[in-house]
Write a protein that holds these residues in place. Structure first.
Motif, mmCIF file in Angstrom:
data_model
loop_
_atom_site.group_PDB
_atom_site.id
_atom_site.type_symbol
_atom_site.label_atom_id
_atom_site.label_comp_id
_atom_site.label_asym_id
_atom_site.label_seq_id
_atom_site.Cartn_x
_atom_site.Cartn_y
_atom_site.Cartn_z
ATOM 1 N N LYS A 149 4.882 -4.026 -3.730
ATOM 2 C CA LYS A 149 3.955 -3.948 -4.862
ATOM 3 C C LYS A 149 2.577 -3.518 -4.391
ATOM 4 O O LYS A 149 1.876 -2.765 -5.047
ATOM 5 N N VAL A 150 2.179 -4.022 -3.244
ATOM 6 C CA VAL A 150 0.834 -3.745 -2.742
ATOM 7 C C VAL A 150 0.745 -2.347 -2.128
ATOM 8 O O VAL A 150 -0.168 -1.585 -2.415
ATOM 9 N N TYR A 151 1.709 -2.002 -1.288
ATOM 10 C CA TYR A 151 1.608 -0.751 -0.534
ATOM 11 C C TYR A 151 2.449 0.372 -1.125
ATOM 12 O O TYR A 151 2.402 1.502 -0.639
ATOM 13 N N VAL A 190 -3.098 4.617 0.182
ATOM 14 C CA VAL A 190 -2.543 3.997 1.378
ATOM 15 C C VAL A 190 -2.587 5.022 2.506
ATOM 16 O O VAL A 190 -2.275 6.192 2.293
ATOM 17 N N VAL A 191 -3.024 4.611 3.710
ATOM 18 C CA VAL A 191 -2.998 5.518 4.857
ATOM 19 C C VAL A 191 -2.071 4.943 5.917
ATOM 20 O O VAL A 191 -1.835 3.740 5.957
ATOM 21 N N LYS A 192 -1.560 5.835 6.771
ATOM 22 C CA LYS A 192 -0.543 5.410 7.731
ATOM 23 C C LYS A 192 -1.084 4.548 8.852
ATOM 24 O O LYS A 192 -0.383 3.723 9.406
ATOM 25 N N LYS A 228 -6.509 -0.058 2.643
ATOM 26 C CA LYS A 228 -6.466 1.201 1.901
ATOM 27 C C LYS A 228 -7.813 1.901 2.003
ATOM 28 O O LYS A 228 -8.828 1.297 2.328
ATOM 29 N N THR A 286 -8.525 -5.677 4.159
ATOM 30 C CA THR A 286 -7.081 -5.832 4.319
ATOM 31 C C THR A 286 -6.533 -6.953 3.445
ATOM 32 O O THR A 286 -5.559 -7.584 3.768
ATOM 33 N N VAL A 334 2.497 -0.295 11.400
ATOM 34 C CA VAL A 334 1.158 0.288 11.425
ATOM 35 C C VAL A 334 0.611 0.034 12.815
ATOM 36 O O VAL A 334 0.626 -1.103 13.293
ATOM 37 N N LEU A 378 -5.519 -6.544 0.345
ATOM 38 C CA LEU A 378 -4.474 -5.712 -0.259
ATOM 39 C C LEU A 378 -3.566 -6.186 -1.382
ATOM 40 O O LEU A 378 -2.924 -7.176 -1.302
ATOM 41 N N VAL A 379 -3.482 -5.421 -2.189
ATOM 42 C CA VAL A 379 -4.009 -4.890 -3.409
ATOM 43 C C VAL A 379 -2.937 -4.542 -4.396
ATOM 44 O O VAL A 379 -1.788 -4.388 -4.066
ATOM 45 N N GLU A 380 -3.314 -4.403 -5.578
ATOM 46 C CA GLU A 380 -2.693 -3.635 -6.638
ATOM 47 C C GLU A 380 -1.354 -4.143 -7.171
ATOM 48 O O GLU A 380 -0.339 -4.122 -6.498
ATOM 49 N N SER A 434 -3.447 2.248 8.976
ATOM 50 C CA SER A 434 -4.231 1.052 8.707
ATOM 51 C C SER A 434 -3.541 0.167 7.689
ATOM 52 O O SER A 434 -2.850 0.657 6.788
ATOM 53 N N PHE A 435 -3.753 -1.153 7.798
ATOM 54 C CA PHE A 435 -3.298 -2.072 6.769
ATOM 55 C C PHE A 435 -4.321 -2.152 5.642
ATOM 56 O O PHE A 435 -4.162 -2.907 4.696
#
Lengths: 258, 427
Positions: free
Chosen positions: A110-112, B249-251, B256, B419, A119, B421-423, B253-254
């Motif tokens: 849901k978050v990512y 989202v970037v590869k 955004k 971090t 990572v 994190l989100v959404e 980093s945890f």
């Protein structure tokens, strides 16, 4: 205080850094603290860190990546005494509130927007207490820890005495402060089952205890649960409230409630 | 020739971050500012919780910005549930917010960033040269902590400020003690600006950028508002925050990252002072006019100068706030008028604009979105890494690693925040 030859490292894993910050917030004692022992490593406070054999390793935060598992084991292998500070290190903290309930991978998605993936060569995982990976000698609970409680324990440690582990609920401190009982007034206060040391910070301000220091050792979860049921709270909301900060310890204690 | 500039764990910042910059000759091939703090999935933890539990949980995103998180959450929840708080509650919240600015800025200027300017590993190493200043900085930080602990019930994660008011208001004696100590420290606020303006800051990576901050409705300098101002002249309601922050989202980093119209931008002390500095009055206004230069718009290292100006501003706000609060009677707690709603709350955390957005159903959190300042700054920090690497002067005597660290640290990044994190996706 006399200078010692003891080597100390302070490390932060997954959390808000509030426990290490509490040490930095000890303005009156900070410079003493940094000079009376050799602080070999304290990433949040300094750059010239040396990763060497330690007398005391102070660990904050929960473990939530594979890299952190490797790192915490590496620190433990070169440290004589391990002190876990804060509820994240002790029980997993808020990010560990759903421990044992499953669903972590779905929440990660849901978050990512994608399943858990590496990572920086490190695979994420649901937060666990440091004690799941290394032997912890002393726990300083709190969210965050209390400065005076930490300094008392630390002073004993550096003088070769064993720190005392307090085992009392917040209620004791609340009575010392002469507060009116919020639980009696009907609030869902968790002071009865929560480890003391905060000085009953919230109830003293008329705010019911959220249980942020986690359950104390002899916490009678069953009695608290039935008391709150009698006061009209629903079973789920009581369990949720106990879980918010109790992490693995709350999950264990809640097994008593079918 | 290939070159790699790598910092595995950036020291003297909150949280765990790393830097990687790779060059092939003068060409930069990789730029990464990595949030390596383990993921916590905090917004997914607040769903189903009461507003009070939400406020208690979200402030734990970060110990340094704890009160800003609490304040942003309270503003969002109160807007969503139709709560309007009286003047004493508003002023007491402003007081706690000023305390957080004083605490965070004094910590960052003296303990995290100043060692960079003097090429020292820590504030302890500054004691020989700047013993008196470090001691005064500790006293100032302690004042910030005193304000926060007096208003919020303890230094970090105090639960007293909540939706609808305070469990208990600070007493007159407590407030007067704060006022007295503040008045004694205002001269140090001025001295800090004078001290910092004696340093020469490197310029080889300077470049214009876009700044964003909240725009107080009363037309004054401040840290709370329901609208945004950008340095390209645009103004927006905070309800449109997503059109500014656009998280991706970037590869590496945890955390955004954020882009505005595809371009990096900056938030924080320097953004606020660049955008609203002309509005400053008192000693802060006088010092702003004395030390401000167009270079502040191009160089993130001026962030600590901006923090020093804001620290003085915050100190000057405290005594009149105390007088106003003392003159008002303690109000009743305000209860919600409904149990459903959706709204955004924004405040300036010490390191930049912080957004909390909630949708509530049956009195519980149904959806949560939190955008932190460091997440917004990540891309601009990486842009300055790139500029610094590309424009590194020939025969540069310093350590290229150190300049990357100095740039990152100047932003006062908070990697735990970034971090969180989100959404929860909208259906």
């Amino acid at each position: 205080m006399k200078k010692t030859n003891l080597k100390v490292g302070i490390y932060e894993f997954t959390g808000c850094a509030g426990d290490a910050l509490t040490v930095i917030h000890a303005e009156d004692e900070l410079l003493d603290f940094l000079t009376v022992v050799n602080v070999s490593s304290f990433l949040m406070a300094k750059s010239d860190n040396v990763e060497e054999k330690l007398d005391v390793a102070v660990l904050e935060g929960s473990i939530s990546t594979e890299e952190q598992v490797r790192h915490v084991k590496e620190i433990a292998a070169r440290s004589k005494t391990i002190v876990a500070i804060g509820v994240c290190a002790a029980f997993g903290g808020i990010q560990g509130m759903k421990t044992g309930q499953g669903g972590w991978e779905e929440r990660f998605k849901k978050v990512y927007g994608k399943p858990p993936a590496e990572v920086g060569n490190s695979m994420p995982m649901e937060a666990r207490p440091v004690g799941d990976f290394v032997k912890v000698d002393y726990v300083v609970p709190g969210c965050p820890i209390d400065k005076d409680q930490f300094l008392k324990i630390f002073t004993r440690l550096i003088n070769g005495a064993s720190p005392e582990q307090l085992s009392m609920p917040v209620c004791v401190e609340c009575k010392w402060n002469g507060n009116e009982c919020l639980l009696v007034k009907g609030a869902a206060c968790l002071g009865t089952i929560t480890a003391c040391g905060c000085g009953a910070a919230c109830p003293t301000y008329n705010v019911p205890c959220f249980g942020c220091w986690g359950p104390y050792n002899e916490a009678n979860i069953l009695a608290q649960y039935h008391l709150l049921l009698e006061k009209g709270y629903k079973s789920d909301e009581i369990k949720t409230r106990i879980r918010n900060y109790g992490g693995t310890k709350a999950a264990e204690l809640l097994k008593q409630i079918a | 020739m290939k070159m790699k500039i790598e910092v595995e764990s950036l020291p003297r910042v909150e949280g765990h971050g790393g830097i990687l910059v790779e060059l092939d000759g003068k060409k930069v091939t990789t730029v990464q500012f990595k949030g390596l703090e383990g993921p916590r999935l905090i917004e997914t933890l607040t769903v189903g919780k009461t507003p009070q539990e939400d406020i208690s949980i979200v402030c734990r995103i970060c110990a340094i910005c704890t009160l800003s998180h609490r304040y942003a959450a309270i503003r969002a929840l109160e807007r969503a549930l139709g709560i309007q708080v009286p003047e004493k509650t508003q002023l007491t919240r402003t007081l706690m917010h000023m305390g957080e600015m004083v605490e965070s800025h004094s910590l960052h200027i003296f303990f995290l960033s100043l060692p960079d300017l003097l090429n020292k590993p820590s504030a302890v190493a500054l004691l020989d040269q700047f013993g008196a200043e470090v001691a005064a900085a500790l006293r100032t930080k302690k004042l910030g902590n005193l304000v926060m602990s007096t208003v919020s019930d303890r230094m970090i994660h105090g639960e007293n400020p909540t939706m609808g008011g305070f469990g208990r208001f600070p007493t007159k004696e407590q407030l007067l003690a704060i006022k007295k100590e503040t008045e004694e420290l205002i001269p140090f606020g001025m001295k800090t600006i004078e001290l910092l303006s004696t340093f020469t800051l490197p310029s080889f990576f300077e470049s214009d950028t876009l700044y964003s901050a909240v725009d107080p409705e009363d037309g004054k300098f401040g840290f709370v508002a329901d609208r945004l101002i950008l340095s390209n002249g645009e103004k927006k309601s905070i309800e449109d925050y997503k059109s500014v922050t656009n998280e991706k989202v970037v590869k590496h980093s945890f955390a955004k990252h954020s882009l505005y119209n595809g371009k990096p931008f900056s938030v924080g002390s320097l953004a606020r002072v660049n955008l609203l500095g002309e509005r400053l009055d008192g000693e802060a206004g006088r010092y702003f006019k004395k030390v401000y230069s167009p270079r502040w718009r191009k160089n993130p290292l001026f962030n600590i100068m901006a923090q020093a100006v804001e620290m003085l501003f915050a100190l000057e706000q405290i005594p009149p706030l105390v007088d106003k609060i003392i003159a008002l009677k303690d109000p009743e707690f305000i209860r919600p008028t409904r149990d459903e709603g959706e709204a955004t709350g924004a405040v300036e955390a010490p390191r930049g604009t912080l957004f909390h957005h909630y949708r509530l159903k049956d009195g519980r959190i149904a959806e949560a979105d939190i955008i932190t300042p460091t997440a917004q700054n990540f891309d601009d920090i990486e842009r300055y890494f790139r500029l610094a690497a590309e424009n590194l002067p020939d025969g540069y005597e310093g350590d290229p690693k150190a300049i990357m660290e100095t740039i990152a640290r100047a932003y006062d990044p908070c990697i735990s925040c970034a971090t969180h994190l989100v959404e929860i996706r909208r259906k």
